[in-house]
Design a protein around this motif. Sequence first.
Motif, PDB file in Angstrom:
ATOM      1  N   SER A  55       0.805  -0.879   0.459  1.00 25.05           N
ATOM      2  CA  SER A  55      -0.148  -0.290  -0.054  1.00 25.05           C
ATOM      3  C   SER A  55       0.843   1.373  -0.063  1.00 25.05           C
ATOM      4  O   SER A  55       0.426   2.471  -0.481  1.00 25.05           O
ATOM      5  CB  SER A  55      -1.178   0.405   0.541  1.00 25.05           C
ATOM      6  OG  SER A  55      -0.341  -0.263   2.287  1.00 25.05           O
ATOM      7  N   PHE A  56       2.257   1.156   0.508  1.00 25.68           N
ATOM      8  CA  PHE A  56       3.235   1.992   0.482  1.00 25.68           C
ATOM      9  C   PHE A  56       3.292   2.808  -1.218  1.00 25.68           C
ATOM     10  O   PHE A  56       3.345   3.897  -1.376  1.00 25.68           O
ATOM     11  CB  PHE A  56       4.428   2.085   0.740  1.00 25.68           C
ATOM     12  CG  PHE A  56       5.773   3.490   0.773  1.00 25.68           C
ATOM     13  CD1 PHE A  56       5.544   3.925   1.717  1.00 25.68           C
ATOM     14  CD2 PHE A  56       6.260   3.118   0.024  1.00 25.68           C
ATOM     15  CE1 PHE A  56       6.700   5.209   0.570  1.00 25.68           C
ATOM     16  CE2 PHE A  56       7.042   4.105   0.024  1.00 25.68           C
ATOM     17  CZ  PHE A  56       7.253   4.882   0.889  1.00 25.68           C
ATOM     18  N   TRP A  57       3.593   2.041  -1.725  1.00 28.93           N
ATOM     19  CA  TRP A  57       3.698   2.310  -3.317  1.00 28.93           C
ATOM     20  C   TRP A  57       2.648   2.655  -4.176  1.00 28.93           C
ATOM     21  O   TRP A  57       2.296   3.780  -4.611  1.00 28.93           O
ATOM     22  CB  TRP A  57       4.881   1.433  -4.491  1.00 28.93           C
ATOM     23  CG  TRP A  57       6.381   0.989  -3.350  1.00 28.93           C
ATOM     24  CD1 TRP A  57       6.152   0.163  -2.781  1.00 28.93           C
ATOM     25  CD2 TRP A  57       6.576   1.371  -3.556  1.00 28.93           C
ATOM     26  NE1 TRP A  57       7.541   0.283  -2.162  1.00 28.93           N
ATOM     27  CE2 TRP A  57       8.214   1.154  -2.978  1.00 28.93           C
ATOM     28  CE3 TRP A  57       7.452   3.290  -3.951  1.00 28.93           C
ATOM     29  CZ2 TRP A  57       9.143   1.847  -2.387  1.00 28.93           C
ATOM     30  CZ3 TRP A  57       8.146   4.101  -3.772  1.00 28.93           C
ATOM     31  CH2 TRP A  57       9.570   3.769  -3.105  1.00 28.93           C
ATOM     32  N   ARG A  58       1.677   2.318  -3.646  1.00 27.51           N
ATOM     33  CA  ARG A  58      -0.067   3.040  -4.535  1.00 27.51           C
ATOM     34  C   ARG A  58      -0.036   4.619  -3.532  1.00 27.51           C
ATOM     35  O   ARG A  58      -0.088   5.149  -4.656  1.00 27.51           O
ATOM     36  CB  ARG A  58      -1.205   2.193  -3.874  1.00 27.51           C
ATOM     37  CG  ARG A  58      -2.084   2.316  -4.476  1.00 27.51           C
ATOM     38  CD  ARG A  58      -3.471   1.515  -3.839  1.00 27.51           C
ATOM     39  NE  ARG A  58      -4.113   1.982  -4.958  1.00 27.51           N
ATOM     40  CZ  ARG A  58      -5.576   2.566  -5.037  1.00 27.51           C
ATOM     41  NH1 ARG A  58      -6.352   2.404  -3.626  1.00 27.51           N
ATOM     42  NH2 ARG A  58      -6.167   2.372  -5.412  1.00 27.51           N
ATOM     43  N   ASP A  59      -0.048   5.146  -2.128  1.00 26.39           N
ATOM     44  CA  ASP A  59      -0.089   6.284  -2.209  1.00 26.39           C
ATOM     45  C   ASP A  59       1.071   6.496  -2.698  1.00 26.39           C
ATOM     46  O   ASP A  59       0.825   8.205  -2.856  1.00 26.39           O
ATOM     47  CB  ASP A  59      -0.062   6.001  -0.720  1.00 26.39           C
ATOM     48  CG  ASP A  59      -1.510   5.373   0.679  1.00 26.39           C
ATOM     49  OD1 ASP A  59      -2.305   5.199  -0.218  1.00 26.39           O
ATOM     50  OD2 ASP A  59      -1.603   5.055   1.377  1.00 26.39           O
ATOM     51  N   HIS A  60       2.537   6.084  -2.800  1.00 26.61           N
ATOM     52  CA  HIS A  60       3.770   7.220  -2.930  1.00 26.61           C
ATOM     53  C   HIS A  60       2.933   7.702  -4.615  1.00 26.61           C
ATOM     54  O   HIS A  60       3.639   8.803  -4.638  1.00 26.61           O
ATOM     55  CB  HIS A  60       4.736   6.511  -2.635  1.00 26.61           C
ATOM     56  CG  HIS A  60       5.693   6.720  -3.264  1.00 26.61           C
ATOM     57  ND1 HIS A  60       6.323   7.890  -2.408  1.00 26.61           N
ATOM     58  CD2 HIS A  60       6.692   6.796  -4.424  1.00 26.61           C
ATOM     59  CE1 HIS A  60       7.401   8.624  -3.012  1.00 26.61           C
ATOM     60  NE2 HIS A  60       8.142   7.522  -3.867  1.00 26.61           N
ATOM     61  N   GLN A  61       2.806   6.761  -5.402  1.00 22.60           N
ATOM     62  CA  GLN A  61       2.822   7.042  -6.744  1.00 22.60           C
ATOM     63  C   GLN A  61       0.980   7.969  -6.791  1.00 22.60           C
ATOM     64  O   GLN A  61       1.404   8.916  -7.524  1.00 22.60           O
ATOM     65  CB  GLN A  61       2.640   5.438  -7.616  1.00 22.60           C
ATOM     66  CG  GLN A  61       3.338   4.988  -7.931  1.00 22.60           C
ATOM     67  CD  GLN A  61       2.546   3.834  -8.535  1.00 22.60           C
ATOM     68  OE1 GLN A  61       4.148   3.058  -8.971  1.00 22.60           O
ATOM     69  NE2 GLN A  61       1.748   3.050  -8.142  1.00 22.60           N
ATOM     70  N   SER A  62      -0.123   7.831  -5.651  1.00 22.28           N
ATOM     71  CA  SER A  62      -0.968   8.269  -6.479  1.00 22.28           C
ATOM     72  C   SER A  62      -0.564   9.660  -5.702  1.00 22.28           C
ATOM     73  O   SER A  62      -0.794  11.025  -6.223  1.00 22.28           O
ATOM     74  CB  SER A  62      -2.847   8.086  -5.398  1.00 22.28           C
ATOM     75  OG  SER A  62      -2.221   7.174  -6.345  1.00 22.28           O
ATOM     76  N   ALA A  63      -0.232  10.034  -3.988  1.00 22.94           N
ATOM     77  CA  ALA A  63       0.267  11.564  -3.549  1.00 22.94           C
ATOM     78  C   ALA A  63       1.107  12.226  -4.978  1.00 22.94           C
ATOM     79  O   ALA A  63       1.026  13.516  -5.024  1.00 22.94           O
ATOM     80  CB  ALA A  63       1.412  10.505  -2.741  1.00 22.94           C
ATOM     81  N   LYS A  64       2.086  11.371  -5.409  1.00 22.65           N
ATOM     82  CA  LYS A  64       3.520  12.541  -6.456  1.00 22.65           C
ATOM     83  C   LYS A  64       2.119  12.218  -7.329  1.00 22.65           C
ATOM     84  O   LYS A  64       2.066  13.884  -8.332  1.00 22.65           O
ATOM     85  CB  LYS A  64       4.073  11.650  -7.333  1.00 22.65           C
ATOM     86  CG  LYS A  64       4.970  11.314  -5.972  1.00 22.65           C
ATOM     87  CD  LYS A  64       6.323  10.626  -6.361  1.00 22.65           C
ATOM     88  CE  LYS A  64       7.632  10.257  -6.381  1.00 22.65           C
ATOM     89  NZ  LYS A  64       8.577  11.795  -5.651  1.00 22.65           N
ATOM     90  N   ILE A  65       1.102  12.370  -8.436  1.00 22.49           N
ATOM     91  CA  ILE A  65       0.856  11.854  -9.117  1.00 22.49           C
ATOM     92  C   ILE A  65      -0.809  13.196  -8.590  1.00 22.49           C
ATOM     93  O   ILE A  65      -0.749  14.301  -9.363  1.00 22.49           O
ATOM     94  CB  ILE A  65      -0.649  11.252 -10.128  1.00 22.49           C
ATOM     95  CG1 ILE A  65       0.183   9.758 -10.246  1.00 22.49           C
ATOM     96  CG2 ILE A  65      -1.873  11.386 -10.852  1.00 22.49           C
ATOM     97  CD1 ILE A  65       1.429  10.024 -11.439  1.00 22.49           C
ATOM     98  N   ASN A  66      -0.916  13.584  -7.892  1.00 26.63           N
ATOM     99  CA  ASN A  66      -1.720  14.438  -6.764  1.00 26.63           C
ATOM    100  C   ASN A  66      -1.565  15.991  -6.767  1.00 26.63           C
ATOM    101  O   ASN A  66      -1.777  16.160  -7.178  1.00 26.63           O
ATOM    102  CB  ASN A  66      -2.877  14.003  -6.329  1.00 26.63           C
ATOM    103  CG  ASN A  66      -3.721  13.085  -6.018  1.00 26.63           C
ATOM    104  OD1 ASN A  66      -4.360  13.135  -6.743  1.00 26.63           O
ATOM    105  ND2 ASN A  66      -3.781  11.472  -5.246  1.00 26.63           N
TER     106      ASN A  66
END
Length: 147
Positions: A55-66
Amino acid sequence: MAWSVYLSGEIHTDWREKIIQGCKEKGLDIVFTSAVTDHESSDAAGDGLGVGDTSFWRDHQSAKINAIRIQNQIKKCDIAIIRFGDKYKQWNAAFDAGYCAALDKPYITLHAEDIIHPLKEVDASAQAWARNTSQVIEILDYVLNKS
């Protein structure tokens, strides 16, 4: 010329709609922007890059896109309104406040009295602390219309 107001913070109440409607009723020339407020869409922003194994990498990727949207909108806004709600911790809103402070971008915090202490540093850099949306609307009216 329209002012740009960035609305940051909690997504579980209608505070954004109240501010937008109140400013519209006063005839204020404001364009409002915000991060994506649909929780599921925001969490899935980076899924097109491939789902990570944690879940860290999903959150990390989404945070960067956002962050692409959020950083651009904060840079372009004339002022930000940063809302801290009662139910959840809005670490993203605290980050937005810090980003505003680093850019010397004015912001107003909007939160209840019972969280003054944990937000003391965030409030110390704000141009104002409002306890309700009516106060925010009055500040915007003053800033835009008083000569």
